[in-house]
Motif scaffolding. Sequence first.
Motif, mmCIF file in Angstrom:
data_model
loop_
_atom_site.group_PDB
_atom_site.id
_atom_site.type_symbol
_atom_site.label_atom_id
_atom_site.label_comp_id
_atom_site.label_asym_id
_atom_site.label_seq_id
_atom_site.Cartn_x
_atom_site.Cartn_y
_atom_site.Cartn_z
ATOM 1 N N ALA A 83 41.963 44.140 36.219
ATOM 2 C CA ALA A 83 42.396 43.207 36.303
ATOM 3 C C ALA A 83 43.259 43.268 37.960
ATOM 4 N N GLN A 84 44.143 44.662 37.524
ATOM 5 C CA GLN A 84 45.191 44.820 38.655
ATOM 6 C C GLN A 84 44.139 45.421 39.887
ATOM 7 N N SER A 85 42.793 46.002 39.522
ATOM 8 C CA SER A 85 42.138 47.081 40.444
ATOM 9 C C SER A 85 41.008 46.000 41.142
ATOM 10 N N THR A 86 40.837 44.499 40.751
ATOM 11 C CA THR A 86 40.148 44.038 40.946
ATOM 12 C C THR A 86 40.570 43.440 43.362
ATOM 13 N N PRO A 87 39.145 44.049 43.558
ATOM 14 C CA PRO A 87 39.252 44.080 45.173
ATOM 15 C C PRO A 87 39.067 42.541 46.008
ATOM 16 N N VAL A 88 40.788 42.613 46.541
ATOM 17 C CA VAL A 88 40.498 41.298 47.036
ATOM 18 C C VAL A 88 40.680 41.666 48.583
ATOM 19 N N SER A 89 39.317 41.203 49.533
ATOM 20 C CA SER A 89 39.755 41.539 50.317
ATOM 21 C C SER A 89 39.841 39.836 51.781
ATOM 22 N N ILE A 147 41.910 35.185 38.544
ATOM 23 C CA ILE A 147 40.901 35.953 37.749
ATOM 24 C C ILE A 147 41.169 36.320 36.519
ATOM 25 N N ALA A 148 42.435 36.973 36.125
ATOM 26 C CA ALA A 148 42.164 37.956 35.609
ATOM 27 C C ALA A 148 42.677 37.095 34.034
ATOM 28 N N HIS A 149 43.665 35.120 34.164
ATOM 29 C CA HIS A 149 43.782 35.014 33.066
ATOM 30 C C HIS A 149 42.451 34.080 32.988
ATOM 31 N N GLU A 150 41.577 33.360 33.867
ATOM 32 C CA GLU A 150 40.521 33.010 32.959
ATOM 33 C C GLU A 150 39.400 34.288 32.128
ATOM 34 N N LEU A 151 39.464 35.159 32.961
ATOM 35 C CA LEU A 151 38.896 36.435 31.618
ATOM 36 C C LEU A 151 39.725 36.045 30.620
#
Length: 163
Positions: free
Chosen positions: A21-27, A56-60
Amino acid sequence: MRIRYLLAGAAVFAFAAPAWAQSTPVSFSAEFQTSLEEDLGVREGEVLRTAVTEAIAHELGQRGISSQGLSIDVTIVDAEPNRPTMQQLFDEPSLDSSSISIGGAELRAVLHNASGQTSEVTHRRYNHSLADLNGPASTWTEARRAIRQFAVKVADAYVATPR
């Protein structure tokens, strides 16, 4: 005292969130990157990036999902604030910080599984009028609402994607 609780909550999130979750790329789309640099302020990009990653981390996490064999790439295509950003206020001193406008966001995610299959999730939500605002507006009220809705769609697609 309130800041201490906020910092403590952030620390708990940092340790509780899965590493993926901390490394989910958001561009950002090229157009939105230009908007951040020329109008909204680069700082606002980090605010939105954090909001997307946390949502996203919360929902997952709510679904008890692990990330084995699946990655998520997110693009913020566009976002409009409900109130002027700090950069806009700095650039245009005649703006009033209490000004309210319609806002929202458009986002896209591509989910990749271990076998190379991909699926795409898109979400777009903007207010149609000021009457659509629910409660007091902060800078990114409606964009955050769009981000939360997007995160639900991403988690649903994640569940539906074969691993």
